[in-house]
Scaffold this motif. Structure first.
Motif, mmCIF file in Angstrom:
data_model
loop_
_atom_site.group_PDB
_atom_site.id
_atom_site.type_symbol
_atom_site.label_atom_id
_atom_site.label_comp_id
_atom_site.label_asym_id
_atom_site.label_seq_id
_atom_site.Cartn_x
_atom_site.Cartn_y
_atom_site.Cartn_z
ATOM 1 N N LEU A 146 0.820 -1.206 0.000
ATOM 2 C CA LEU A 146 0.000 0.000 0.000
ATOM 3 C C LEU A 146 0.859 1.265 0.000
ATOM 4 N N SER A 147 1.963 1.240 0.754
ATOM 5 C CA SER A 147 2.830 2.416 0.825
ATOM 6 C C SER A 147 3.526 2.670 -0.504
ATOM 7 N N THR A 148 3.910 1.608 -1.195
ATOM 8 C CA THR A 148 4.551 1.757 -2.498
ATOM 9 C C THR A 148 3.595 2.400 -3.499
ATOM 10 N N LYS A 149 2.349 1.933 -3.513
ATOM 11 C CA LYS A 149 1.349 2.517 -4.409
ATOM 12 C C LYS A 149 1.020 3.955 -3.985
ATOM 13 N N PHE A 150 0.955 4.215 -2.688
ATOM 14 C CA PHE A 150 0.684 5.564 -2.197
ATOM 15 C C PHE A 150 1.757 6.534 -2.681
ATOM 16 N N LEU A 151 3.027 6.151 -2.585
ATOM 17 C CA LEU A 151 4.115 7.026 -3.019
ATOM 18 C C LEU A 151 4.159 7.152 -4.538
ATOM 19 N N GLN A 152 3.676 6.132 -5.224
ATOM 20 C CA GLN A 152 3.652 6.187 -6.689
ATOM 21 C C GLN A 152 2.663 7.244 -7.169
ATOM 22 N N VAL A 153 1.525 7.344 -6.489
ATOM 23 C CA VAL A 153 0.500 8.317 -6.882
ATOM 24 C C VAL A 153 0.678 9.651 -6.154
ATOM 25 N N ASN A 154 1.448 9.647 -5.049
ATOM 26 C CA ASN A 154 1.742 10.873 -4.292
ATOM 27 C C ASN A 154 3.248 10.985 -4.071
ATOM 28 N N PRO A 155 4.034 11.284 -5.098
ATOM 29 C CA PRO A 155 5.496 11.366 -4.932
ATOM 30 C C PRO A 155 5.878 12.352 -3.824
ATOM 31 N N GLY A 156 6.698 11.880 -2.904
ATOM 32 C CA GLY A 156 7.131 12.740 -1.806
ATOM 33 C C GLY A 156 6.132 12.869 -0.684
ATOM 34 N N GLY A 157 5.019 12.146 -0.757
ATOM 35 C CA GLY A 157 3.996 12.236 0.277
ATOM 36 C C GLY A 157 4.411 11.525 1.561
ATOM 37 N N THR A 158 3.636 11.746 2.630
ATOM 38 C CA THR A 158 3.895 11.106 3.924
ATOM 39 C C THR A 158 3.091 9.819 4.016
ATOM 40 N N ILE A 159 3.769 8.701 4.154
ATOM 41 C CA ILE A 159 3.112 7.392 4.176
ATOM 42 C C ILE A 159 2.201 7.269 5.402
ATOM 43 N N PRO A 160 0.970 6.829 5.226
ATOM 44 C CA PRO A 160 0.078 6.626 6.389
ATOM 45 C C PRO A 160 0.653 5.580 7.346
ATOM 46 N N ALA A 167 -4.425 -3.059 -23.116
ATOM 47 C CA ALA A 167 -4.736 -1.927 -22.246
ATOM 48 C C ALA A 167 -5.588 -2.378 -21.063
ATOM 49 N N ALA A 168 -5.424 -1.686 -19.948
ATOM 50 C CA ALA A 168 -6.219 -1.965 -18.752
ATOM 51 C C ALA A 168 -6.234 -0.711 -17.876
ATOM 52 N N TYR A 169 -7.073 -0.732 -16.870
ATOM 53 C CA TYR A 169 -7.118 0.388 -15.930
ATOM 54 C C TYR A 169 -7.572 -0.103 -14.567
ATOM 55 N N ARG A 170 -7.259 0.671 -13.547
ATOM 56 C CA ARG A 170 -7.755 0.385 -12.203
ATOM 57 C C ARG A 170 -7.852 1.695 -11.426
ATOM 58 N N PHE A 171 -8.592 1.655 -10.339
ATOM 59 C CA PHE A 171 -8.803 2.839 -9.527
ATOM 60 C C PHE A 171 -7.920 2.770 -8.280
ATOM 61 N N VAL A 172 -7.374 3.919 -7.892
ATOM 62 C CA VAL A 172 -6.460 3.990 -6.755
ATOM 63 C C VAL A 172 -6.959 5.033 -5.766
ATOM 64 N N ASN A 173 -6.987 4.665 -4.492
ATOM 65 C CA ASN A 173 -7.323 5.594 -3.419
ATOM 66 C C ASN A 173 -6.058 6.387 -3.090
ATOM 67 N N THR A 174 -6.077 7.688 -3.355
ATOM 68 C CA THR A 174 -4.875 8.500 -3.168
ATOM 69 C C THR A 174 -4.524 8.727 -1.704
ATOM 70 N N LEU A 175 -5.448 8.427 -0.783
ATOM 71 C CA LEU A 175 -5.181 8.614 0.643
ATOM 72 C C LEU A 175 -4.543 7.397 1.288
ATOM 73 N N THR A 176 -4.806 6.212 0.739
ATOM 74 C CA THR A 176 -4.348 4.972 1.384
ATOM 75 C C THR A 176 -3.446 4.112 0.498
ATOM 76 N N GLY A 177 -3.491 4.303 -0.816
ATOM 77 C CA GLY A 177 -2.742 3.426 -1.716
ATOM 78 C C GLY A 177 -3.508 2.181 -2.105
ATOM 79 N N GLN A 178 -4.730 2.026 -1.627
ATOM 80 C CA GLN A 178 -5.547 0.879 -2.023
ATOM 81 C C GLN A 178 -5.883 0.968 -3.514
ATOM 82 N N ALA A 179 -5.935 -0.169 -4.179
ATOM 83 C CA ALA A 179 -6.231 -0.198 -5.613
ATOM 84 C C ALA A 179 -7.161 -1.355 -5.931
ATOM 85 N N THR A 180 -7.991 -1.170 -6.929
ATOM 86 C CA THR A 180 -8.892 -2.232 -7.377
ATOM 87 C C THR A 180 -8.154 -3.161 -8.326
#
Length: 238
Positions: free
Chosen positions: A98-112, A194-207
């Motif tokens: 989750l933290s890896t995905k969180f930082l991927q969508v929020n570069p430099g963010g603070t990991i929950p 091609a594919a897609y998925r949804f990501v929660n920018t607050l937690t890093g959770q992804a579908t």
């Protein structure tokens, strides 16, 4: 991409001429841009590995209560192998993912430091894809909600009929999709799953990824392109 059939002088043509590749198919000969193989150590991949390293190093710095909370959260993620054996995850596995995905969508963010409080189901919208010259355009049936982004995933294929591999999709960015306008992703000439998925920018959770039809990205023919000796012209065996 362009398709043409040869005349009486030859039955097929294959090989490379400059940045052009000739591919023999059942329908005729396809010409497309030469695609440089994916570098397994690209800048984007280094970025993801760096995020994973940072997350792994941060987990031991959490308090004992936080670590226990992550271990409890991980207990809900139980899967079975193809042989039927149970596969369990522990707190550091889930935290790192989750933290890896969180930082991927929020570069430099603070990991929950605390695990998510609820499941993430994504948005109730769908995407469609259309290939063009040097790009793939994605249309959305609706807008992403607050704190949700759409991750575009692509997988380069050797041919249009090649079966995509489940773990070979690569991220091509996170977008706030809107029904009023398309999102365009530039890519080299070639075939793409091609594919897609949804990501929660607050937690890093992804579908789980939602797959789309294979896309054929075309190229523009450039006049006067130099040829090489790698082009092969021949006749079929009688």
């Amino acid at each position: 991409m362009a398709l043409f059939k040869l005349g009486a002088f030859a039955d097929y043509i294959s090989g490379k001429a400059g940045n052009t590749v000739f591919v023999k198919t059942k329908s005729g000969t396809v010409i497309r841009d030469r695609v440089i193989p994916t570098n397994p150590n690209t800048g984007a991949q280094q970025f993801v590995r760096g995020n994973m390293r940072d997350a792994t190093q941060k987990f031991p710095t959490l308090t004992s209560l936080q670590i226990q909370a992550w271990n409890n959260y991980a207990e809900r993620f139980v899967t079975r192998s193809k042989g039927g054996r149970l596969r369990k995850k522990n707190g550091i596995n889930v935290y790192t993912a989750l933290s890896t995905k969180f930082l991927q969508v929020n570069p430099g963010g603070t990991i929950p430091v605390d695990p998510p409080q609820s499941n993430f189901l994504g948005d109730d919208i769908t995407l469609s894809a259309t290939a063009g010259t040097g790009q793939i355009t994605f249309e959305s049936s609706g807008d992403n909600t607050a704190n949700v982004k759409t991750e575009i995933l692509l997988q380069s294929l050797a041919s249009a009929d090649r079966k995509p591999q489940k773990g070979a999709y690569r991220s091509h960015g996170f977008f706030s999709m809107e029904s009023e306008g398309p999102t365009t992703v530039p890519v080299p000439t070639g075939f793409y799953a091609a594919a897609y998925r949804f990501v929660n920018t607050l937690t890093g959770q992804a579908t789980h990824p939602q797959t789309l039809p294979v896309q054929t990205v075309a190229f523009s023919v450039v006049q006067g392109a130099p040829a090489t000796k790698k082009v092969k012209v021949g006749k079929k065996a009688a």
